[in-house]
Design a protein around this motif. Sequence first.
Motif, PDB file in Angstrom:
ATOM      1  N   LEU A   1      -9.585   0.165 -12.014  1.00 15.28           N
ATOM      2  CA  LEU A   1      -8.970   1.297 -11.316  1.00 15.28           C
ATOM      3  C   LEU A   1      -9.882   1.681 -10.159  1.00 15.28           C
ATOM      4  N   TRP A   2      -9.389   1.511  -8.938  1.00 17.61           N
ATOM      5  CA  TRP A   2     -10.180   1.591  -7.707  1.00 17.61           C
ATOM      6  C   TRP A   2      -9.726   2.779  -6.874  1.00 17.61           C
ATOM      7  N   ALA A   3     -10.686   3.593  -6.417  1.00 15.40           N
ATOM      8  CA  ALA A   3     -10.368   4.817  -5.680  1.00 15.40           C
ATOM      9  C   ALA A   3     -10.478   4.659  -4.179  1.00 15.40           C
ATOM     10  N   GLY A   4     -10.524   3.423  -3.672  1.00 14.09           N
ATOM     11  CA  GLY A   4     -10.709   3.204  -2.249  1.00 14.09           C
ATOM     12  C   GLY A   4      -9.587   3.721  -1.374  1.00 14.09           C
ATOM     13  N   VAL A   5      -8.353   3.682  -1.864  1.00 15.12           N
ATOM     14  CA  VAL A   5      -7.225   4.142  -1.054  1.00 15.12           C
ATOM     15  C   VAL A   5      -7.380   5.619  -0.704  1.00 15.12           C
ATOM     16  N   GLY A   6      -7.927   6.409  -1.617  1.00 16.19           N
ATOM     17  CA  GLY A   6      -8.066   7.841  -1.410  1.00 16.19           C
ATOM     18  C   GLY A   6      -9.127   8.244  -0.407  1.00 16.19           C
ATOM     19  N   LEU A   7      -9.872   7.284   0.131  1.00 14.24           N
ATOM     20  CA  LEU A   7     -10.855   7.628   1.155  1.00 14.24           C
ATOM     21  C   LEU A   7     -10.190   8.249   2.377  1.00 14.24           C
ATOM     22  N   VAL A   8      -8.978   7.808   2.690  1.00 15.75           N
ATOM     23  CA  VAL A   8      -8.283   8.371   3.853  1.00 15.75           C
ATOM     24  C   VAL A   8      -6.849   8.778   3.549  1.00 15.75           C
ATOM     25  N   ARG A   9      -6.343   8.448   2.392  1.00 15.77           N
ATOM     26  CA  ARG A   9      -4.950   8.762   2.079  1.00 15.77           C
ATOM     27  C   ARG A   9      -4.881   9.968   1.165  1.00 15.77           C
ATOM     28  N   SER A  10      -4.091  10.972   1.530  1.00 15.05           N
ATOM     29  CA  SER A  10      -3.850  12.081   0.616  1.00 15.05           C
ATOM     30  C   SER A  10      -2.821  11.650  -0.418  1.00 15.05           C
ATOM     31  N   GLY A  11      -2.706  12.431  -1.469  1.00 13.65           N
ATOM     32  CA  GLY A  11      -1.779  12.053  -2.537  1.00 13.65           C
ATOM     33  C   GLY A  11      -2.373  10.982  -3.407  1.00 13.65           C
ATOM     34  N   ALA A  12      -1.541  10.046  -3.842  1.00 14.48           N
ATOM     35  CA  ALA A  12      -2.002   8.974  -4.719  1.00 14.48           C
ATOM     36  C   ALA A  12      -3.091   8.171  -4.020  1.00 14.48           C
ATOM     37  N   GLY A  13      -4.262   8.076  -4.651  1.00 17.61           N
ATOM     38  CA  GLY A  13      -5.392   7.442  -3.988  1.00 17.61           C
ATOM     39  C   GLY A  13      -6.058   6.345  -4.782  1.00 17.61           C
ATOM     40  N   THR A  14      -5.447   5.880  -5.864  1.00 19.00           N
ATOM     41  CA  THR A  14      -6.069   4.859  -6.702  1.00 19.00           C
ATOM     42  C   THR A  14      -5.159   3.647  -6.833  1.00 19.00           C
ATOM     43  N   ALA A  15      -5.795   2.505  -7.082  1.00 21.85           N
ATOM     44  CA  ALA A  15      -5.059   1.244  -7.204  1.00 21.85           C
ATOM     45  C   ALA A  15      -5.559   0.477  -8.414  1.00 21.85           C
ATOM     46  N   LEU A  16      -4.643  -0.210  -9.088  1.00 19.68           N
ATOM     47  CA  LEU A  16      -5.015  -1.195 -10.091  1.00 19.68           C
ATOM     48  C   LEU A  16      -5.324  -2.501  -9.368  1.00 19.68           C
ATOM     49  N   VAL A  17      -6.504  -3.064  -9.637  1.00 20.87           N
ATOM     50  CA  VAL A  17      -6.970  -4.252  -8.935  1.00 20.87           C
ATOM     51  C   VAL A  17      -7.295  -5.340  -9.948  1.00 20.87           C
ATOM     52  N   GLY A  18      -6.751  -6.534  -9.749  1.00 19.01           N
ATOM     53  CA  GLY A  18      -7.091  -7.624 -10.645  1.00 19.01           C
ATOM     54  C   GLY A  18      -6.101  -8.764 -10.582  1.00 19.01           C
ATOM     55  N   ASP A  19      -6.311  -9.736 -11.461  1.00 19.56           N
ATOM     56  CA  ASP A  19      -5.355 -10.835 -11.556  1.00 19.56           C
ATOM     57  C   ASP A  19      -4.137 -10.368 -12.355  1.00 19.56           C
ATOM     58  N   PRO A  20      -3.064 -11.147 -12.389  1.00 19.71           N
ATOM     59  CA  PRO A  20      -1.829 -10.672 -13.036  1.00 19.71           C
ATOM     60  C   PRO A  20      -2.020 -10.236 -14.485  1.00 19.71           C
ATOM     61  N   HIS A  21      -2.787 -10.978 -15.264  1.00 18.83           N
ATOM     62  CA  HIS A  21      -2.965 -10.636 -16.674  1.00 18.83           C
ATOM     63  C   HIS A  21      -3.740  -9.328 -16.828  1.00 18.83           C
ATOM     64  N   ILE A  22      -4.744  -9.124 -15.995  1.00 20.38           N
ATOM     65  CA  ILE A  22      -5.519  -7.883 -16.065  1.00 20.38           C
ATOM     66  C   ILE A  22      -4.662  -6.689 -15.678  1.00 20.38           C
ATOM     67  N   VAL A  23      -3.924  -6.808 -14.569  1.00 20.72           N
ATOM     68  CA  VAL A  23      -3.088  -5.694 -14.117  1.00 20.72           C
ATOM     69  C   VAL A  23      -2.008  -5.380 -15.151  1.00 20.72           C
ATOM     70  N   ALA A  24      -1.393  -6.407 -15.720  1.00 15.17           N
ATOM     71  CA  ALA A  24      -0.382  -6.179 -16.758  1.00 15.17           C
ATOM     72  C   ALA A  24      -1.001  -5.481 -17.966  1.00 15.17           C
ATOM     73  N   ALA A  25      -2.235  -5.876 -18.322  1.00 19.62           N
ATOM     74  CA  ALA A  25      -2.904  -5.242 -19.462  1.00 19.62           C
ATOM     75  C   ALA A  25      -3.191  -3.780 -19.186  1.00 19.62           C
ATOM     76  N   ARG A  26      -3.619  -3.450 -17.958  1.00 25.73           N
ATOM     77  CA  ARG A  26      -3.881  -2.039 -17.623  1.00 25.73           C
ATOM     78  C   ARG A  26      -2.588  -1.223 -17.639  1.00 25.73           C
ATOM     79  N   ILE A  27      -1.507  -1.809 -17.169  1.00 23.84           N
ATOM     80  CA  ILE A  27      -0.214  -1.116 -17.224  1.00 23.84           C
ATOM     81  C   ILE A  27       0.168  -0.834 -18.673  1.00 23.84           C
ATOM     82  N   LYS A  28      -0.051  -1.800 -19.535  1.00 26.67           N
ATOM     83  CA  LYS A  28       0.277  -1.607 -20.954  1.00 26.67           C
ATOM     84  C   LYS A  28      -0.604  -0.539 -21.587  1.00 26.67           C
ATOM     85  N   GLU A  29      -1.850  -0.394 -21.112  1.00 20.05           N
ATOM     86  CA  GLU A  29      -2.718   0.673 -21.622  1.00 20.05           C
ATOM     87  C   GLU A  29      -2.138   2.042 -21.291  1.00 20.05           C
TER      88      GLU A  29
END
Length: 387
Positions: free
Chosen positions: A296-324
């Motif tokens: 879970l990466w907060a780089g988007v929020g450096l300049v963007r208001s509102g939603a500022g975090t991104a899930l970063v990874g390969d497909p299996h990792i991102v799918a696993a974080r979504i399931k969490e």
Amino acid sequence: MQVFWFIPTHGDSRYLGTSEGAREVNIDYLKQIATAADTLGYEGVLIPTGRSCEDPWVVASTLAAVTTRLRFLVAVRPGLMAPTLAARMAATFDRLSGARLLVNLVTGGDASELEGDGLFLDHAERYEASAEFIRIWREVLAASHESAELDYEGKHLKVKGAKVLFPPLQRPHPPVYFGGSSAAAHELAAEQVDTYLTWGEPPAEVARKLADVRQRAARHGRSVKFGIRLHVIVRETEDEAWAAADQLISKLDDATVARAQAVIGKMDSEGQRRMAALHAGGGARSRAELEISPNLWAGVGLVRSGAGTALVGDPHIVAARIKEYAALGIDTFVLSGYPHLEEAYRFAELVFPLLPRSVRDKLQGKVLSGPVGEVMATGIVPRAARG
């Protein structure tokens, strides 16, 4: 589980904070994103609101005509329009789109923006007015199915003989979504909305917010669904995904970040304060500092208001974080990525096959008329991908 995408009516680019790699937001480009989301199997799209965005109702009305299944999560802003006008707009859109409307109640957290629109209420008063607004909106639409009228008198709003002559297709009204992190926001969600939305905080923090809303809803004899708003940066390998995250902010300089954070810091939104804290108000810059929870990466929020975090990874990792997050009770995922057209395809192709079978069946439920992929040697059809 519902998976939504995002219509970037405030702009789109390959890089944050620069015009390099940027795209003009015109109707042709927005249609491309909407039709991509529709044909790929996303259940709906969020259309943002605010002075930095094109009007969400005009955009949604245009895009409804070029899509078939896609649902539209469209904002209403208390204080900027009468609740009865918002109810008529919602009923009309719901009928003409074939029951594809979802409504996003947006109270707003930027006092200067709200004052520019003629709304001079403090944080507590805005939530009072929002609660009255959505109550009138809900009740006048519910009454419309019986050709009934509504009288209501509150602290901020009053109507007498309010009536919607042409009811929405959805009963009693299109579902209401709402996000906010303050106690007042949680109470409003618990009492009146269908789905509570949170921005992408670490799972433990999200769990605490959901527990509070659940407890408050139970006191009202209600239950509430939950959703989360996240950016996604998914690539075939994790190294490629983190390289893409670095590239997204590679054009930012300290002065640009400082200017953005100065504006964001003046907002009185509790959710925005929590987002800013994740990257230390712009002070965090390295990957180690910006990865605030696994992937879970907060780089988007450096300049963007509102939603500022991104899930970063390969497909299996991102799918696993979504399931969490799903395990916490989240059933609606409102996602986006830069640029939004390409990333809609990338996420669907890489991650959809890894989601639970019931979700895959729904996302890929469209009827295909021919082979998927390029036919080889004039007659060999590609094998179906394994989920």
